[in-house]
Every structure is written in C-alpha cells, then in structure tokens.
Design a protein around this motif. Structure first.
Motif, PDB file in Angstrom:
ATOM      1  N   LYS A  79       0.979  -1.146   0.014  1.00 50.44           N
ATOM      2  CA  LYS A  79      -0.193   0.085   0.006  1.00 50.44           C
ATOM      3  C   LYS A  79       0.723   1.305   0.211  1.00 50.44           C
ATOM      4  CE  LYS A  79      -3.950   2.015   2.562  1.00 50.44           C
ATOM      5  NZ  LYS A  79      -4.903   1.965   3.605  1.00 50.44           N
ATOM      6  N   GLU A  80       1.867   1.066   0.868  1.00 49.51           N
ATOM      7  CA  GLU A  80       2.764   2.467   0.932  1.00 49.51           C
ATOM      8  C   GLU A  80       3.648   2.498  -0.405  1.00 49.51           C
ATOM      9  OE1 GLU A  80       5.467   1.889   4.107  1.00 49.51           O
ATOM     10  OE2 GLU A  80       3.805   2.162   5.737  1.00 49.51           O
ATOM     11  N   ILE A  81       4.034   1.240  -0.972  1.00 47.55           N
ATOM     12  CA  ILE A  81       4.619   1.472  -2.025  1.00 47.55           C
ATOM     13  C   ILE A  81       3.954   1.915  -3.330  1.00 47.55           C
ATOM     14  CG2 ILE A  81       5.642  -0.086  -4.166  1.00 47.55           C
ATOM     15  CD1 ILE A  81       6.740  -1.878  -2.112  1.00 47.55           C
ATOM     16  N   ASN A  82       2.592   1.600  -3.311  1.00 54.06           N
ATOM     17  CA  ASN A  82       1.703   2.171  -4.454  1.00 54.06           C
ATOM     18  C   ASN A  82       1.448   3.615  -4.139  1.00 54.06           C
ATOM     19  OD1 ASN A  82       1.494  -0.156  -5.828  1.00 54.06           O
ATOM     20  ND2 ASN A  82      -0.380  -0.713  -4.119  1.00 54.06           N
ATOM     21  N   GLN A  83       1.396   4.242  -3.005  1.00 51.49           N
ATOM     22  CA  GLN A  83       1.130   5.710  -2.719  1.00 51.49           C
ATOM     23  C   GLN A  83       2.422   6.375  -3.126  1.00 51.49           C
ATOM     24  OE1 GLN A  83       0.255   5.518   1.586  1.00 51.49           O
ATOM     25  NE2 GLN A  83      -1.668   5.245   1.431  1.00 51.49           N
ATOM     26  N   LYS A  84       3.659   6.012  -2.948  1.00 49.34           N
ATOM     27  CA  LYS A  84       4.748   6.372  -3.226  1.00 49.34           C
ATOM     28  C   LYS A  84       5.048   6.497  -4.906  1.00 49.34           C
ATOM     29  CE  LYS A  84       6.407   7.817   0.743  1.00 49.34           C
ATOM     30  NZ  LYS A  84       6.474   9.240   0.900  1.00 49.34           N
ATOM     31  N   VAL A  85       4.588   5.330  -5.214  1.00 46.33           N
ATOM     32  CA  VAL A  85       4.748   5.259  -6.887  1.00 46.33           C
ATOM     33  C   VAL A  85       3.757   6.384  -7.425  1.00 46.33           C
ATOM     34  CG1 VAL A  85       4.019   3.945  -8.980  1.00 46.33           C
ATOM     35  CG2 VAL A  85       5.403   2.942  -7.061  1.00 46.33           C
ATOM     36  N   LYS A  86       2.720   6.616  -7.135  1.00 46.17           N
ATOM     37  CA  LYS A  86       1.930   7.424  -7.733  1.00 46.17           C
ATOM     38  C   LYS A  86       2.209   8.971  -7.494  1.00 46.17           C
ATOM     39  CE  LYS A  86      -2.834   5.023  -6.889  1.00 46.17           C
ATOM     40  NZ  LYS A  86      -3.816   4.984  -6.496  1.00 46.17           N
ATOM     41  N   MET A  87       2.976   9.288  -6.092  1.00 44.89           N
ATOM     42  CA  MET A  87       3.589  10.464  -5.947  1.00 44.89           C
ATOM     43  C   MET A  87       4.652  10.629  -6.715  1.00 44.89           C
ATOM     44  SD  MET A  87       5.061  11.819  -2.327  1.00 44.89           S
ATOM     45  CE  MET A  87       3.251  11.712  -1.407  1.00 44.89           C
ATOM     46  N   ARG A  88       5.656   9.437  -6.965  1.00 45.56           N
ATOM     47  CA  ARG A  88       6.763   9.741  -7.799  1.00 45.56           C
ATOM     48  C   ARG A  88       6.462  10.046  -9.549  1.00 45.56           C
ATOM     49  NH1 ARG A  88       9.178   4.225  -9.637  1.00 45.56           N
ATOM     50  NH2 ARG A  88       7.202   4.484 -11.089  1.00 45.56           N
ATOM     51  N   ASP A  89       5.335   9.184  -9.751  1.00 46.89           N
ATOM     52  CA  ASP A  89       5.037   9.542 -11.140  1.00 46.89           C
ATOM     53  C   ASP A  89       4.410  10.878 -11.435  1.00 46.89           C
ATOM     54  OD1 ASP A  89       5.916   6.939 -11.782  1.00 46.89           O
ATOM     55  OD2 ASP A  89       3.738   6.248 -11.720  1.00 46.89           O
ATOM     56  N   ASN A  90       3.415  11.463 -10.239  1.00 48.83           N
ATOM     57  CA  ASN A  90       3.031  12.735 -10.502  1.00 48.83           C
ATOM     58  C   ASN A  90       4.172  13.857 -10.750  1.00 48.83           C
ATOM     59  OD1 ASN A  90       1.184  14.874 -10.743  1.00 48.83           O
ATOM     60  ND2 ASN A  90       0.786  15.102  -8.605  1.00 48.83           N
ATOM     61  N   ARG A  91       5.085  13.735  -9.575  1.00 49.21           N
ATOM     62  CA  ARG A  91       6.063  14.731  -9.527  1.00 49.21           C
ATOM     63  C   ARG A  91       7.145  14.526 -10.727  1.00 49.21           C
ATOM     64  NH1 ARG A  91       8.448  14.561  -3.205  1.00 49.21           N
ATOM     65  NH2 ARG A  91       6.365  15.552  -2.374  1.00 49.21           N
ATOM     66  N   LYS A  92       7.332  13.253 -11.202  1.00 50.72           N
ATOM     67  CA  LYS A  92       8.211  12.923 -12.369  1.00 50.72           C
ATOM     68  C   LYS A  92       7.564  13.829 -13.747  1.00 50.72           C
ATOM     69  CE  LYS A  92      10.998   9.686 -14.791  1.00 50.72           C
ATOM     70  NZ  LYS A  92      11.266   8.298 -14.958  1.00 50.72           N
ATOM     71  N   ALA A  93       6.081  13.645 -13.909  1.00 48.88           N
ATOM     72  CA  ALA A  93       5.538  14.404 -15.030  1.00 48.88           C
ATOM     73  C   ALA A  93       5.656  15.856 -14.847  1.00 48.88           C
ATOM     74  CB  ALA A  93       3.994  13.931 -15.025  1.00 48.88           C
ATOM     75  N   LYS A  94       5.629  16.317 -13.697  1.00 48.60           N
ATOM     76  CA  LYS A  94       5.713  17.645 -13.368  1.00 48.60           C
ATOM     77  C   LYS A  94       7.305  18.427 -13.782  1.00 48.60           C
ATOM     78  CE  LYS A  94       2.119  18.534 -10.284  1.00 48.60           C
ATOM     79  NZ  LYS A  94       1.564  19.425  -8.983  1.00 48.60           N
ATOM     80  N   ALA A  95       8.309  17.421 -13.341  1.00 46.71           N
ATOM     81  CA  ALA A  95       9.425  17.741 -13.655  1.00 46.71           C
ATOM     82  C   ALA A  95       9.725  17.845 -15.032  1.00 46.71           C
ATOM     83  CB  ALA A  95      10.432  16.770 -12.731  1.00 46.71           C
ATOM     84  N   TRP A 111      10.897  14.060  -7.563  1.00 43.98           N
ATOM     85  CA  TRP A 111      10.602  12.705  -7.621  1.00 43.98           C
ATOM     86  C   TRP A 111      11.703  11.796  -7.095  1.00 43.98           C
ATOM     87  CZ3 TRP A 111      13.212   9.464 -10.847  1.00 43.98           C
ATOM     88  CH2 TRP A 111      13.813   9.999 -12.030  1.00 43.98           C
ATOM     89  N   TRP A 112      13.138  12.160  -7.172  1.00 42.70           N
ATOM     90  CA  TRP A 112      14.131  11.459  -6.767  1.00 42.70           C
ATOM     91  C   TRP A 112      13.801  10.772  -5.242  1.00 42.70           C
ATOM     92  CZ3 TRP A 112      14.897  16.212  -8.503  1.00 42.70           C
ATOM     93  CH2 TRP A 112      15.388  16.372 -10.259  1.00 42.70           C
ATOM     94  N   SER A 113      13.375  11.754  -4.298  1.00 40.85           N
ATOM     95  CA  SER A 113      13.189  11.328  -2.992  1.00 40.85           C
ATOM     96  C   SER A 113      12.380  10.224  -2.591  1.00 40.85           C
ATOM     97  CB  SER A 113      12.839  12.476  -2.105  1.00 40.85           C
ATOM     98  OG  SER A 113      11.473  13.069  -2.683  1.00 40.85           O
ATOM     99  N   CYS A 114      11.047  10.199  -3.633  1.00 47.20           N
ATOM    100  CA  CYS A 114      10.187   9.339  -3.661  1.00 47.20           C
ATOM    101  C   CYS A 114      10.712   8.017  -4.186  1.00 47.20           C
ATOM    102  CB  CYS A 114       8.906   9.907  -4.573  1.00 47.20           C
ATOM    103  SG  CYS A 114       7.976  11.150  -3.874  1.00 47.20           S
ATOM    104  N   ALA A 115      11.475   8.006  -5.212  1.00 49.38           N
ATOM    105  CA  ALA A 115      12.160   6.977  -5.962  1.00 49.38           C
ATOM    106  C   ALA A 115      12.992   6.125  -4.997  1.00 49.38           C
ATOM    107  CB  ALA A 115      12.869   7.246  -7.280  1.00 49.38           C
ATOM    108  N   LEU A 116      13.446   7.083  -4.060  1.00 45.51           N
ATOM    109  CA  LEU A 116      14.606   6.103  -2.756  1.00 45.51           C
ATOM    110  C   LEU A 116      13.771   5.504  -2.012  1.00 45.51           C
ATOM    111  CD1 LEU A 116      17.294   5.770  -1.858  1.00 45.51           C
ATOM    112  CD2 LEU A 116      17.133   7.855  -0.735  1.00 45.51           C
ATOM    113  N   VAL A 117      12.484   6.100  -1.462  1.00 47.36           N
ATOM    114  CA  VAL A 117      11.610   5.407  -0.590  1.00 47.36           C
ATOM    115  C   VAL A 117      11.137   4.229  -1.049  1.00 47.36           C
ATOM    116  CG1 VAL A 117       9.374   5.711   0.793  1.00 47.36           C
ATOM    117  CG2 VAL A 117      11.152   7.671   0.829  1.00 47.36           C
ATOM    118  N   ILE A 118      10.662   4.140  -2.367  1.00 44.26           N
ATOM    119  CA  ILE A 118      10.076   3.071  -2.906  1.00 44.26           C
ATOM    120  C   ILE A 118      11.109   1.915  -3.064  1.00 44.26           C
ATOM    121  CG2 ILE A 118       9.402   2.043  -5.333  1.00 44.26           C
ATOM    122  CD1 ILE A 118       7.994   4.990  -5.646  1.00 44.26           C
ATOM    123  N   GLN A 119      12.235   2.224  -3.473  1.00 47.59           N
ATOM    124  CA  GLN A 119      13.499   1.214  -3.384  1.00 47.59           C
ATOM    125  C   GLN A 119      13.442   0.653  -2.079  1.00 47.59           C
ATOM    126  OE1 GLN A 119      17.150   2.892  -4.506  1.00 47.59           O
ATOM    127  NE2 GLN A 119      17.998   0.659  -4.657  1.00 47.59           N
TER     128      GLN A 119
END
Length: 997
Positions: free
Chosen positions: A366-382, A693-701
């Motif tokens: 569940k946490e991973i899915n949340q972080k993935v959504k946040m990462r993808d959203n931030r990456k699109a904005k970036a 989005w890099w901080s989100c990617a690190l948490v996901i990992q």
C-alpha cells in the motif's frame, strides 16, 4: 412681218416711240404756268442763252425717263457733272440764286415757290402705229417730306386738262381713273407709288431689254466728251450678268460637297474608333458569359459533392450500425468473463489477508503504491518543468537552490516582458499602423488627383476643382469661359528656380475663378443656393480699364511678372495683366541685402515674402512645399508624372511599413509566448517538492526491499500470490480488451454522430440550393465516383479552388479590359483638338452617349447604325454624284462665261448694224464700227487655267477607283483657294474680258 418697236430704233422707216410733246409746271424757273415743248416726233434742236432753262427742260425729260435718283445726274449738258448743285427739291422750289444779308455770315437761297406748291412733269410719246405712252410725275410736300406720284397713260394727257384740279386728298386721281378707265377692260391710266414699279412698266411698254437703256439715256442725254469708249459701252450698252451669283452657287455646291466629304471621313473615323470598343465589348460579354458559367459550375460542384456526401454518409452509417451491434454482443460476453475473474481474485485476496506476514506485505504494498503515484506525478511535473526551462534557457533538473533562483528569474523576466509588450511593441505597432493608414490615404488621394488631372489639362484638383465643374454644369459654360486664374499663367521654364516662391505668392490668387458678365448672375444664383461643401473664390470680369493704355507699365528687371508667361488666346489677358501688375509686381531678389533694402513687395528664392504694410511671411509646411501642391500652368503632364512617381514611392513605403508591422506582430507574439512560459514557471511551480521525484524513488526502493524479505519467509503466501498474480493478469488482459471494446464503441458512436451531422448539413444545403442537374458534370468527372468519403472534401476543395482561380483570372481580365474600354470611350467622347477642329459636330454626335462602361451597348448600337448606313455604298454613290457634279457644275460655270462672251459679241454686232446707218463723215462717207478684241490679263489667264483644269478628263478620272475623289481634292481644293473675291472682282465681269474699239 411686224418689226420691233423700241425707244432707240433709228430706222427711218420704223421710227419707234418718239417724243410728241413735253410739259412742265412749276419745275425750276418755269413757274406758275404750263410750259410745253412740242417736238411732234421730230429730231429737235433746243437752243437758248445761258441760264435760259435748256438743262432744266432736259432734266425734266431725264426725270421722267430715269425714275431712280441713283441712276441719273442733273445738269450734265451744262458741263457740270455729278456736282449735286441741282436736285428734285431745288427744281420743285424754283431756286434761282443766293442772297447775303448785310452783316450776315451765311447766304439765303432765293426761291420762286414754297412747300404749298405742286409740280407736274408730263411727256407723251407715240410711234407710227399711233400707239401713245404718256409719262407723268406729280410732286408735292406733306410735312417735311417731298412726295412723288408716278403715272403712265396709254392716252395723250395734258397738264392743263388733266392736272389743274389737284388736291391733297387724292380726288383728282379718282377723277382721272373714272375718266379714262371706266367702260374699258384695259386700263388706260395707271398710278405707281414708287419708281421701281413705274420704271418696270415703262420698260415693258417701250420694249426695252433692260434698265440699261435708262442708264444709257442718262449718260448720253447731255454728253459733250467721251473719254473712254470701251468703258462707256461696257457700262451702258451691254447687259450685266451676275457672275458672282454663279460663282457663289458653284462655291456653295463645293461647300456642300466638302461637308459631305467631311461627314464621310468623320463616319470612317468614328467607325475606326468604335470598332475596338465593339470588339472589347464583345470580349467582355464573352467574359461575363464565362463567369456565369463558372458560377453555375461552382453551384453544380457544391450540389454534386453535397449529394454524394449524403449518399456515402448513409452507406457508412449502415456499416457503423452493424459494427455497433457486434460490439454490444462482444461486451456482454466480456462482462460475464470479467465477473468470474473478479470473484476468483476476491477469493485469493481473502486467503492471503488471513496470513499475518501477508498482512505486513499488504501494508508495504500500500505504501509502495502511494509512493509510486507520488513519484509519477512529480516526475511528470519535472519533465514539464524541464521543457519550460529549456524554452527560456534556464537550468533543467534543478536542485532546491537552483529552483529558487529559476523562480526569481522567471518573476523578473515575466514582468519585464509585460512592460516591453505594453510600452514598446504595442506603441511601435500603433505608430507603424498609423503610418500605414496615412500612406494608404495619401495614395488614394494622389490616385484620385491623377485620375482627375488626366481628365483635365490644368494643375488644380481637389474639392475646389469639383466645385468649378459643378458650376460649369449648372450654368452651361465651358472651362475656357470660366477658368481658374492658375490655368492662364505659369512660370517660364528658364525661371524654374523661382517656381516655389512664385507659387507661394500666387497660390491663393491662382485658385480664383474668372466669371464673365455673361454668367455672373447665374453663378451667383448657384453659389448662393447650394451647399458647396468647400470654398470657392471668383472674380467678376467686366472688361479692362479704359485708361490702361495710358498707364506706365514698365517692369523692373527683377520683377516677378517677367518670370511668368500667359496662355495664348486667353480671353482675359488684358484684365489678368492689370491684376498681376496691381497686386503681384514683386521684386525677385537673390540676396538678403537686397531684400532688406526694399520697403515692400520683395521675395527670395527660399520663399521669404515681404508684402505691404511690413508683413513678412515664409511657409515651409510639408503640405505646401511639394510640387504636387503647385497650381500654376495649363499643362499638367509634368505634375501627373511627378504624382505617379510619388505614388510609386508611397507604395514602396507602404510595403516597408507593412513588413515592419508584421515584424512587430511577430516580436509581440514571441514576447507573449516567452512571458507565458515565465508565468507558468513562476505560478505553477511554487515549491521544489512539486518536482522532487528522486526522494520518492528512494523510498520506493527501500519499501520494495522490505517486501521482498517478508515474501521470502512465507511459501503459502507465495503460492496464493502466484495464483492471485495470474488472475490479475487475466483480469488485466480482459480489462484491456473490455476497454478496447468500449473505446471502439465510443469511436463508432462518435463516427455515427459525425456522419449524421455531416449528412444533415449536406441535406440542408441541398434543400437551400434546390434541384440541380448534375448529369453533365458527372459524365465529365466519372473518376469522382471512385473517391471515398474521407477524400471527398479534399477533391471538392481542389475543384472549387480551380473554379475560384478561373473566376479570379476572368475577373482580372474583365477589369483590365474594362479599363481599356473606359479609356477608348473617354477618347471617343473627348476627342483630340485635331479631330474636333476637323469634325466640328463630333461632340454633338456623341454628346448623348454616356461615359460609363456599363452602357457600352449604346456605343455598339451607334456603331451598328453607322455600319447599317452602308458607308461603302454611300461613298460609292457619293463618288458617282461627285463625278456628275464635277462635270455638270464646272462645265456649266465655264459655259456661263462662254455664253456671256457670245452674248457680248452678238450685242456688239447688233450695235454695229445700227452704227452703219449713222454717217460719221460725208466725204468720204464713213461710219463707226466696234471691234471686240480679247483682253490680255494675268488674273484672267490664271482664272481660265484654273477653270480649265477643274473640268475633268473623263478617261483619266475613270481610270482609277478613286479618280473622282482625287480630282475633287486636288483641283477643287485649289480652285476654292484661288477663286477668291479678289480674282472674281476682276474676272467676274464678262465684259472685262474684251476691249471694245
């Protein structure tokens, strides 16, 4: 055979009319009683002392036989000829001398009678047949006028018996009429109120051929010396025949022929000018027909493609409905399969959830899915941020510090660009557009001015010229009768350096009209009664000053008036010179020293003007310096050329300004786009976390590593997870297939809606167009039937583009030909001076024809009428008539002189037959004979040569087609010039062709 009876027959056997007796009462010094000279038809000798009354009696007989005063001269027998010392009035009053009173400067005429008296002259003539002709004249005063009553009787009358009871009421006339004319069908006595009728009756009764006999009698009644026998015989014994009338008749006939020839030439010229007008008109009609055909074809194309679109749309709608039914069935099957897989997924998920390790794993997922959504959203904005940053050349993929710097830069640049757009670019655009509008307005004004100047000859245009045209039309005057003063003067070519200064001084004066007295009241009435929508100044012309010739008009060497010239044949030249001398006799100085020295009326080349009263003026406004504002002169070719060059330069300037406007608009668009980019960077990305989005990617990992470690410790969970993964894959594939079907259905439904709308639009267009026959179009474009619906619009646009292109070319051609036609019509309506001088009624012929191109049909009708008049046939008939006329008229004129010469010879012969019987000397017996010899004279020789050459040679004249015309133009034109009144005055008298010896 009865021989001729006349007054001057000298045959002793046939005596003719002889004087029987002459009676006078109150005539000259024969006073208060009737005096009678009874000759009884015999030759008589009248003798007496000087002043005894011999000439008085002879003048009495002369008065009776020569009734017109201008044909007789009194007192010739006394040797006093044409002195005028004796008149009818002096004979009536009985003047016999002059008396001077003592102390008086003038003399008084001594008279025997006053105005209350009456005077009667009577002479009776008879011949061997006892025929009697009695002539009588009665004179009396009525008021201040001497009245004369003329009468002729066929009975012998006497003054005592028939004129003693005279009264002013005319009763004596009634008594004489009653006495001699009653009970007689032929009147024996006749009265005449004038000498002409009296003389004509007397000539008829005496058998005279003409009144020459009266003139002859006047000449010989008292002749003493005959100075010129030739002149005497020609003047008094030969009949006058008016050669002037014959010549005038020939000349009138020649003028008629010349007018006919001119009319033929005029019609030829009109046909020659109308032929290109007719050709252009036909070409324009063909162009209009082609334009109508193209417009019709355009409508057919629109109709055919609309109908074809409806048909193809209906076909594709049917296919769409069939495909939609298939998709509905497929979706129902997919829903059933999806429901089964979802139930299986639920069962496996429940089994996994009952396991604790599995519970942890689910939390981590569940946490991973949340972080993935946040990462993808931030990456699109970036990624979007980097694109914007790259556009404005800012650092991409920034850290927190660089992000803040970029944001500050975006804020600054956004505000700076807004200021640049508002204050710089928009202002530059406004100024450029204003300049563009100003240039276009100037071009329009110059083109209108050029068009007006091309239709006129002067340099004055604008509203003031239009007002003048309106005045001319209203009063029926011409531009020459009511001219601008500027049309009558111009600066000499050698003084062009002074043109600006002179234009400044005379500008307002040149814009005035000159109105002659003939149109003055009409102009006042028009100007006063109409809103002119402008300003006009005019001068009333009442003629020149009567004392102008006595004024000193000496011009200084540097006078402005020496630098201008006047239009030739100007109606107002004297008046114009007066006004210019009085108002504009300025000194044109080359230096300021000379300018400062003069008190008034001085001007420099630069336009500094010193007027009266110390007024100084210099006008350097742009709207006054250009030559396009000059108004002097009657030839505007130079001004038109200058204006055309200015228009070309203005058009080039307009292109440059338009290019500048487009550049400014492009710069503005770029600045707005750049500002929008900066605005997005500043407003949309206010925190660095939005693109981190890099901080989100690190948490996901990290979370995925925890999940992997938990999954390795639980095999049951692995199995269930494997089954669950398989079900999810199947469900995912099914979901994709279901979504694909949903999407296809949406596409089909959308396509169906599009086709319905397209079909409905085309059907509505068809209803508006109506029924159009497209069979011919379809047979010509069979390939269009193979075009699919998707390519139909492109093919329609291509065809319509071709038609529009053809229409545009046709309209351009029409515009060009219409311009040519307009020029031809203008030249036909306003011919050159050469044509109007040659054909003076040209303008009246074409006056009713309109100048508008749309009424060219009237020119075609006029052209056809000229052709229908059969000019070649008419010209042929004219040439035939010309030949006959040349032969008949000139030959008749020549025969006139030949007959006249023969008549003169015959008369001389007749006079010689009379002279044979008159002895000139007794020993030896001789008599006088007249010889008519030809007179040698240069003018006679020239006249005879011209007359001979004017008589045509039929063989030569018929040897060529235009023989008659050539002979007419060569000989008759020469004859017309040579047969002048000078020559006719010398050769027009046939008697002058001979010398009578």
């Amino acid at each position: 055979m009865m021989q001729q009876m006349n007054l001057f027959n000298t045959s002793p056997e046939v005596a003719g009319f002889k004087l029987d007796y002459l009676e006078v009462w109150n005539w000259g010094t024969f006073d208060q009683k009737v005096y009678c000279m009874n000759t009884q038809g015999n030759n008589s000798l009248l003798t007496g002392a000087n002043a005894s009354g011999k000439s008085t009696l002879v003048d009495a007989l002369l008065t009776l036989l020569v009734p017109l005063k201008r044909q007789r001269f009194y007192n010739q027998s006394s040797g006093v000829e044409k002195k005028g010392n004796r008149t009818e009035e002096s004979y009536f009053f009985g003047n016999y001398g002059n008396q001077q009173q003592e102390g008086a400067a003038s003399t008084t005429t001594l008279r025997l009678r006053d105005k209350g008296a009456r005077s009667v002259l009577l002479a009776s003539f008879c011949n061997v047949d006892k025929r009697v002709v009695t002539l009588f004249q009665v004179r009396y005063y009525t008021g201040e006028e001497l009245k004369v009553l003329f009468g002729i009787a066929r009975e012998p009358l006497t003054i005592k018996r028939d004129f003693s009871e005279f009264d002013l009421h005319g009763d004596w006339r009634k008594r004489l009429t009653k006495k001699y004319n009653t009970n007689d069908t032929r009147r024996k006595i006749e009265f005449f109120d004038g000498p002409v009728a009296y003389g004509e009756k007397m000539i008829a009764l005496f058998g005279m051929r003409s009144d020459k006999a009266l003139t002859l009698f006047n000449q010989i009644v008292g002749v003493k010396v005959l100075d010129d026998l030739d002149s005497f015989i020609r003047t008094n014994m030969l009949e006058e025949v008016s050669a002037e009338e014959k010549y005038q008749e020939l000349k009138d006939n020649f003028q008629n022929l010349m007018e006919a020839k001119t009319n033929i030439d005029k019609v030829k010229e009109q046909i020659a000018q109308l032929e290109p007008i007719n050709t252009l008109a036909k070409e324009l009609m063909a162009i209009d027909t082609r334009i109508a055909e193209l417009e019709q074809e355009k409508s057919v194309v629109a109709y055919w493609f609309a109908a074809r679109t409806v048909d193809l749309c209906n076909e594709e709608l049917a296919r769409c409905k069939s495909n939609l039914r298939k998709l509905e069935d497929e979706l129902k099957a997919l829903k059933v399969k999806k429901s089964e897989l979802e139930q299986e997924q639920t069962r496996l998920s429940v089994a996994i959830e009952k396991d604790e390790v599995g519970q942890q794993i689910r939390e981590i997922e569940k946490e991973i899915n949340q972080k993935v959504k946040m990462r993808d959203n931030r990456k699109a904005k970036a990624e979007e941020y980097d694109k914007l940053a790259k556009t404005v050349e800012l650092t991409q993929s920034p850290d927190a510090e660089v992000f803040d710097a970029n944001r500050a830069t975006a804020k600054h640049e956004k505000d700076a660009l807004q200021v640049k757009i508002d204050r710089q670019l928009m202002e530059e655009k406004r100024q450029a557009q204003n300049r563009q509008d100003e240039i276009n307005c100037t071009i329009s004004e110059r083109v209108d001015t050029i068009r007006y100047l091309q239709q006129h000859k002067n340099n004055i245009s604008g509203r003031v010229a239009e007002i003048r045209d309106e005045i001319l039309e209203a009063v029926g005057a011409t531009a020459e009768e009511i001219p601008f003063i500027g049309e009558l003067i111009r600066v000499k070519d050698i003084e062009c350096d002074w043109e600006y200064a002179i234009e400044r001084i005379l500008h307002n004066f040149a814009l005035r009209l000159v109105v002659p007295e003939k149109y003055y009241k009409q102009v006042n009435e028009y100007v006063n009664g109409h809103n002119l929508r402008g300003r006009i100044v005019y001068q009333r012309y009442e003629g020149t000053e009567p004392l102008r010739e006595f004024e000193d008009r000496t011009l200084k060497v540097d006078s402005l008036l020496r630098k201008v010239e006047y239009k030739s044949k100007c109606l107002y030249l004297d008046w114009l010179e007066d006004r210019l001398f009085a108002e504009f006799n300025y000194s044109c100085v080359d230096s300021l020293a000379d300018f400062n020295y003069l008190q008034e009326k001085a001007v420099t080349k630069e336009g500094l003007i010193k007027a009266r009263g110390g007024k100084h003026e210099k006008d350097d406004r742009p709207e006054t310096r250009g030559k396009e504002h000059y108004v002097l002169g009657w030839d505007n070719k130079e001004k038109i050329a200058m204006l055309q060059a200015e228009v070309r330069q203005l058009q080039q300037d307009e292109k440059e300004v338009a290019t500048k406007v487009r550049r400014i608009e492009a710069d503005t668009k770029n600045a707005q786009e750049k500002r929008e980019t900066y605005s997005k960077l500043f407003d949309k990305y206010d925190k660095f976390d939005d693109i981190d989005w890099w901080s989100c990617a690190l948490v996901i990992q990290q979370k995925e590593e925890q999940k992997r470690q938990l999954e390795e410790t639980n095999d049951k969970v692995k199995m269930l997870q494997g089954q669950l993964e398989r079900v999810r894959k199947e469900l995912g594939a099914l979901e994709e297939k279901f979504n694909e079907a949903i999407g296809n259905k949406a596409l089909l439904e959308n396509r169906e809606n599009i086709l319905k709308k397209q079909s409905n639009d085309c059907a509505l267009a068809l209803a508006q167009i109506g029924v159009v026959d497209t069979d011919a179009f379809e047979s010509q474009h069979t390939d269009l039937l193979n075009v699919a619906l998707v390519g139909l619009d492109k093919m329609r646009d291509t065809l319509q583009s071709d038609i529009n292109s053809a229409l545009r070319k046709q309209r351009e051609t029409k515009g060009s030909k219409s311009g040519d036609l307009k020029n031809l019509i203008y030249r036909f309506k306003n011919p050159t001076e050469e044509i109007t001088a040659k054909y003076r009624d040209w303008r009246s012929d074409v006056n009713r024809l309109p100048e508008a191109v749309e009424f060219v049909g009237e020119y075609q009708t006029y052209y056809q009428r000229l052709l229908d008049e059969d000019l070649p046939g008419f010209e042929s008939r004219f040439n035939k008539y010309l030949q006959e006329n040349i032969i008949n008229k000139v030959s008749a004129f020549n025969m006139f002189f030949q007959n006249w010469r023969q008549s003169i010879t015959k008369t001389i012969d007749q006079l010689n037959s009379y002279l044979v019987g008159i002895d000139f000397k007794d020993a030896p017996k001789t008599y006088i004979q007249l010889v008519a010899a030809k007179r040698l004279n240069v003018d006679l020789k020239e006249f005879q040569d011209l007359l001979s050459s004017a008589i045509p040679n039929i063989h030569e004249m018929n040897s060529t087609i235009d023989g008659s015309r050539i002979h007419f133009e060569q000989q008759y034109r020469t004859a017309d010039v040579s047969f002048t009144r000078r020559i006719m005055a010398k050769v027009g008298d046939g008697c002058a062709w001979m010398v009578h010896i």
